[in-house]
Write a protein that holds these residues in place. Structure first.
Motif, short mmCIF file in Angstrom:
data_model
loop_
_atom_site.label_atom_id
_atom_site.label_comp_id
_atom_site.label_asym_id
_atom_site.label_seq_id
_atom_site.Cartn_x
_atom_site.Cartn_y
_atom_site.Cartn_z
N SER A 79 40.60 58.78 40.07
CA SER A 79 40.52 58.62 41.52
C SER A 79 41.15 57.30 41.96
CB SER A 79 39.06 58.65 41.98
OG SER A 79 38.99 58.41 43.38
N PHE A 80 41.99 57.41 42.97
CA PHE A 80 42.61 56.23 43.57
C PHE A 80 42.01 55.95 44.95
CE2 PHE A 80 45.68 57.92 40.61
CZ PHE A 80 46.21 56.81 39.98
N SER A 81 40.80 56.43 45.18
CA SER A 81 40.20 56.37 46.52
C SER A 81 40.03 54.94 47.03
CB SER A 81 38.85 57.09 46.53
OG SER A 81 37.97 56.49 45.60
N ARG A 82 39.89 53.97 46.13
CA ARG A 82 39.71 52.57 46.52
C ARG A 82 41.04 51.82 46.59
NH1 ARG A 82 37.51 49.67 42.74
NH2 ARG A 82 36.71 48.08 44.16
N CYS A 83 42.12 52.47 46.14
CA CYS A 83 43.39 51.76 45.94
C CYS A 83 44.30 51.93 47.16
CB CYS A 83 44.07 52.28 44.69
SG CYS A 83 43.03 52.20 43.21
N SER A 84 44.01 51.21 48.21
CA SER A 84 44.76 51.36 49.47
C SER A 84 46.17 50.79 49.41
CB SER A 84 43.99 50.70 50.62
OG SER A 84 43.80 49.32 50.36
N ARG A 85 46.46 49.97 48.39
CA ARG A 85 47.79 49.36 48.25
C ARG A 85 48.65 50.06 47.21
NH1 ARG A 85 45.94 43.03 47.44
NH2 ARG A 85 44.25 43.01 48.97
N PHE A 86 48.11 51.10 46.61
CA PHE A 86 48.77 51.71 45.46
C PHE A 86 50.06 52.42 45.87
CE2 PHE A 86 49.38 54.86 42.10
CZ PHE A 86 49.30 54.04 41.00
N LYS A 87 51.15 52.16 45.11
CA LYS A 87 52.47 52.66 45.50
C LYS A 87 53.17 53.51 44.45
CE LYS A 87 53.39 48.62 48.45
NZ LYS A 87 54.28 47.44 48.67
N GLU A 88 52.93 53.25 43.18
CA GLU A 88 53.84 53.81 42.18
C GLU A 88 53.16 54.25 40.90
OE1 GLU A 88 58.10 52.44 40.16
OE2 GLU A 88 56.83 50.97 41.17
N ILE A 89 53.45 55.50 40.50
CA ILE A 89 53.11 56.01 39.17
C ILE A 89 54.43 56.24 38.46
CG2 ILE A 89 52.07 57.88 37.84
CD1 ILE A 89 50.14 58.34 40.15
N GLN A 90 54.69 55.50 37.41
CA GLN A 90 55.99 55.57 36.75
C GLN A 90 56.06 56.71 35.72
OE1 GLN A 90 57.15 51.70 35.28
NE2 GLN A 90 57.18 50.79 37.32
N ASP A 91 57.21 56.84 35.08
CA ASP A 91 57.50 57.95 34.19
C ASP A 91 56.44 58.14 33.11
OD1 ASP A 91 59.80 58.03 35.66
OD2 ASP A 91 61.13 57.38 34.03
N ALA A 92 56.00 59.40 32.96
CA ALA A 92 55.11 59.80 31.86
C ALA A 92 53.82 59.00 31.79
CB ALA A 92 55.85 59.73 30.52
N ALA A 93 53.41 58.44 32.91
CA ALA A 93 52.22 57.58 32.91
C ALA A 93 50.97 58.31 32.42
CB ALA A 93 51.97 57.01 34.31
N PHE A 94 50.86 59.60 32.74
CA PHE A 94 49.70 60.39 32.33
C PHE A 94 50.11 61.62 31.51
CE2 PHE A 94 48.39 58.07 36.11
CZ PHE A 94 47.20 57.49 35.69
N GLU A 95 51.28 61.58 30.95
CA GLU A 95 51.76 62.72 30.16
C GLU A 95 50.82 62.99 28.99
OE1 GLU A 95 55.85 64.32 28.02
OE2 GLU A 95 55.62 62.19 28.46
N GLY A 96 50.49 64.25 28.80
CA GLY A 96 49.66 64.61 27.67
C GLY A 96 48.19 64.29 27.82
#
Length: 229
Positions: A79-96
């Motif tokens: 959950s990113f519910s608290r992350c109001s500044r969040f901008k970027e998930i880069q390549d394969a960050a959660f792959e697998g």
């Protein structure tokens, strides 16, 4: 490797200064609490922490770099519910991350990298993707997310990359927003449950293989209804 099941950092500085090799492939780690003040989770920081099940993200987080959680096979919810500044998930960050079932994305997200959620075979829900400020879905972004049934795309989207939804065998329907100008090859290859694909876009450039591999029974709506490859 440190034999610890729960990683709690004294400060953002401690987290930022720690070597990215400390937790890489750490089989003992089960929980990580990222402290307030941290803006970036660095490349491969929790790579293949196979027993990591819970991660607490700080409100200050802006970027998760490539491969940061790749191969964390027991991570089940994010959950990113608290992350109001969040901008970027880069390549394969959660792959697998094969146990990940639910992701809730923040409105502030502007970059979702290639293969970001590739191989997340238990992923059933991606909430608020349509609320994000994305202009592109990179290639392989949801490759082989076999449990994903529905997904609402952002209205500002202009491009969908190669094999973006390839192998999403439970996907039932999708609407392509009106600003999309490019649809990459094999975007829906192997989406064998796909019942309906609707195009709201008027100036769409279809890759020659864009619709390859979708069922013959899939209803194609709007002006590209005859564009089956």
């Amino acid at each position: 490797l440190p034999v610890t099941e729960r990683a709690v950092f004294a400060s953002a500085a401690e987290f930022d200064e720690m070597s990215a090799e400390v937790f890489r492939k750490n089989r003992y780690l089960r929980e990580a609490v990222i402290p307030e003040g941290v803006r970036v989770i660095r490349r491969s920081f929790f790579y293949q922490c196979e027993n990591l099940t819970k991660v607490s993200l700080p409100s200050t987080l802006e970027t998760i770099e490539a491969y940061a959680f790749c191969g964390c096979g027991r991570l089940s919810e994010l959950s990113f519910s608290r992350c109001s500044r969040f901008k970027e998930i880069q390549d394969a960050a959660f792959e697998g991350c094969v146990s990940l079932t639910h992701v809730s994305l923040p409105d502030s997200l502007v970059v979702l990298g290639s293969a970001a959620f590739s191989g997340c075979r238990s992923l059933e829900r991606v909430e608020n993707l349509d609320g994000c400020h994305l202009t592109e879905l990179a290639g392989h972004v949801f490759l082989n997310c076999v449990s994903l049934k529905e997904l609402q795309l952002p209205q500002g989207l202009t491009r969908i990359g190669l094999s973006a939804f390839r192998g999403c065998s439970s996907l039932l329907r999708m609407t392509i927003p009106q600003r999309v100008a490019q649809l990459g090859g094999y975007a829906f290859y192997g989406c064998r449950s796909l019942q309906e694909l609707q195009f709201l876009c008027r100036d769409l450039e279809l890759d020659p293989w864009a619709l390859r591999g979708i069922p013959q029974s899939t209803r194609l709506l709007a002006e590209h209804a005859q564009a089956r490859q």
